[in-house]
Design a protein around this motif. Structure first.
Motif, short mmCIF file in Angstrom:
data_model
loop_
_atom_site.label_atom_id
_atom_site.label_comp_id
_atom_site.label_asym_id
_atom_site.label_seq_id
_atom_site.Cartn_x
_atom_site.Cartn_y
_atom_site.Cartn_z
N VAL A 119 -29.21 -34.04 -29.15
CA VAL A 119 -27.90 -34.23 -29.53
C VAL A 119 -27.60 -35.63 -29.58
N ARG A 120 -26.93 -36.06 -30.81
CA ARG A 120 -26.36 -37.36 -30.85
C ARG A 120 -24.88 -37.47 -30.14
N ILE A 121 -24.72 -37.79 -28.93
CA ILE A 121 -23.54 -37.66 -28.13
C ILE A 121 -22.44 -38.22 -29.02
N ALA A 122 -22.55 -39.50 -29.38
CA ALA A 122 -21.43 -40.04 -30.18
C ALA A 122 -21.16 -39.53 -31.36
N ALA A 123 -22.00 -38.85 -32.05
CA ALA A 123 -21.47 -38.12 -33.39
C ALA A 123 -20.91 -36.96 -32.96
N PHE A 124 -21.42 -36.37 -31.91
CA PHE A 124 -20.97 -34.94 -31.39
C PHE A 124 -19.54 -35.23 -31.14
N LEU A 125 -19.12 -36.28 -30.18
CA LEU A 125 -17.88 -36.39 -29.59
C LEU A 125 -16.73 -36.99 -30.80
N CYS A 126 -17.40 -37.60 -31.97
CA CYS A 126 -16.49 -37.75 -32.98
C CYS A 126 -16.06 -36.75 -33.87
N THR A 127 -17.28 -36.06 -34.06
CA THR A 127 -16.87 -34.67 -34.92
C THR A 127 -15.81 -33.64 -33.96
N LEU A 128 -16.20 -33.78 -32.61
CA LEU A 128 -15.07 -32.87 -31.58
C LEU A 128 -13.90 -33.53 -31.71
N ALA A 129 -13.58 -34.84 -31.68
CA ALA A 129 -12.25 -35.44 -31.99
C ALA A 129 -11.80 -35.10 -33.19
N ASP A 130 -12.43 -35.14 -34.16
CA ASP A 130 -11.72 -34.64 -35.51
C ASP A 130 -11.40 -33.18 -35.75
N MET A 131 -12.20 -32.40 -35.09
CA MET A 131 -11.75 -30.82 -34.72
C MET A 131 -10.39 -30.72 -34.08
N LEU A 132 -10.45 -31.43 -33.08
CA LEU A 132 -9.36 -31.31 -32.16
C LEU A 132 -7.99 -31.79 -32.80
N SER A 133 -8.06 -32.90 -33.47
CA SER A 133 -7.07 -33.38 -34.30
C SER A 133 -6.61 -32.69 -35.24
N ALA A 134 -7.63 -31.91 -35.96
CA ALA A 134 -7.17 -30.91 -37.03
C ALA A 134 -6.15 -29.80 -36.10
N MET A 135 -6.61 -29.42 -34.98
CA MET A 135 -5.72 -28.42 -34.21
C MET A 135 -4.52 -29.04 -33.64
N GLY A 136 -4.14 -30.26 -33.79
CA GLY A 136 -2.99 -30.78 -33.27
C GLY A 136 -3.30 -31.28 -31.85
N LEU A 137 -4.41 -31.65 -31.61
CA LEU A 137 -4.77 -32.25 -30.25
C LEU A 137 -5.41 -33.81 -30.58
N THR A 138 -4.90 -34.73 -29.84
CA THR A 138 -5.73 -35.91 -29.94
C THR A 138 -6.56 -36.11 -28.73
N VAL A 139 -7.47 -37.07 -28.75
CA VAL A 139 -8.43 -37.01 -27.52
C VAL A 139 -8.56 -38.93 -27.48
N VAL A 140 -8.19 -39.29 -26.15
CA VAL A 140 -8.92 -40.62 -26.00
C VAL A 140 -9.62 -40.61 -25.10
N PRO A 141 -10.85 -41.18 -24.94
CA PRO A 141 -11.89 -41.20 -24.20
C PRO A 141 -11.39 -41.76 -22.86
N GLY A 142 -11.64 -40.84 -21.72
CA GLY A 142 -11.53 -40.93 -20.41
C GLY A 142 -10.09 -40.31 -20.04
N THR A 143 -9.40 -39.95 -20.97
CA THR A 143 -8.07 -39.33 -20.73
C THR A 143 -8.00 -38.08 -21.32
N PRO A 144 -7.09 -37.04 -20.73
CA PRO A 144 -6.93 -35.67 -21.26
C PRO A 144 -6.30 -35.67 -22.75
N PRO A 145 -7.18 -34.67 -23.47
CA PRO A 145 -6.40 -34.44 -24.94
C PRO A 145 -4.94 -34.16 -24.67
#
Length: 146
Positions: A119-145
Motif C-alpha cells: 500500500v502506498r500510504i501517502a496516496a491512500f491517505l490522500c484518497t481517504l482525505a478526499d473521500m472524507l471531504s466529500a462526506m463533509g469531514l476535513t482531515v488535518v494530519p495529526g489532528t482529529p477530522p
C-alpha cells in the motif's frame, strides 16, 4: 483470536472518528494503523475476522474499515467487508491484497475501494482525505477530522 487493540492518545479533545484496520500481517497492520492515527483517527486493529467482528461492536461506529482479503484461516476480509456494509451503508471500506487484482463488479456491488499491496500510504491517505471531504469531514494530519 486476539482482542482488538484501540489507540487514541488525544484524551483532551472530542472523540476522533474511528477506523478498523484488519490484516493478519502485523507489519501491515501496524503501518496502516499508525498512518490512520496520524491522520486523526481512533484506530482499532484486528488480526483476524473474529477480532474485527468484536471491534465492530465497540462505539462509536467506524468511519473507515481497511481489510486484507486473505486473512488465512477463518472468514475472509470480504466476509468482514460485506458484514460491515450491512451494518453501516455509508462506511468507507478499503480492501487490500497482494495476491489479487481489483474486481470492479464486486467493488461496485459492495461499495469497496481496492488497494494493492504494498500500500502506498501517502496516496491512500490522500484518497481517504478526499473521500472524507466529500462526506463533509476535513482531515488535518495529526489532528482529529472535523
Amino acid at each position: 483470536m486476539h482482542q482488538p487493540e484501540t489507540s487514541d492518545a488525544r484524551m483532551d479533545v472530542p472523540a476522533a472518528p474511528r477506523a478498523i484496520v484488519l490484516d493478519d500481517d502485523p507489519q501491515v497492520r501496524a503501518i496502516l494503523g499508525e498512518a490512520m492515527a496520524m491522520a486523526g483517527f481512533s484506530v482499532s486493529t484486528a488480526d483476524c475476522a473474529a477480532a474485527a467482528f468484536v471491534a465492530m461492536q465497540a462505539l462509536p461506529p467506524p468511519t473507515v474499515l481497511t481489510t486484507d482479503i486473505d486473512l488465512g484461516e477463518g472468514r475472509s476480509g470480504m466476509a468482514v467487508a460485506a458484514h460491515a456494509r450491512e451494518l453501516w451503508p455509508n462506511l468507507l471500506i478499503f480492501v487490500i491484497s497482494g495476491n489479487q487484482s481489483s474486481d470492479l463488479a464486486l467493488e461496485s456491488r459492495l461499495g469497496l475501494h481496492f488497494l494493492a499491496k504494498p500500500v502506498r500510504i501517502a496516496a491512500f491517505l490522500c484518497t481517504l482525505a478526499d473521500m472524507l471531504s466529500a462526506m463533509g469531514l476535513t482531515v488535518v494530519p495529526g489532528t482529529p477530522p472535523r
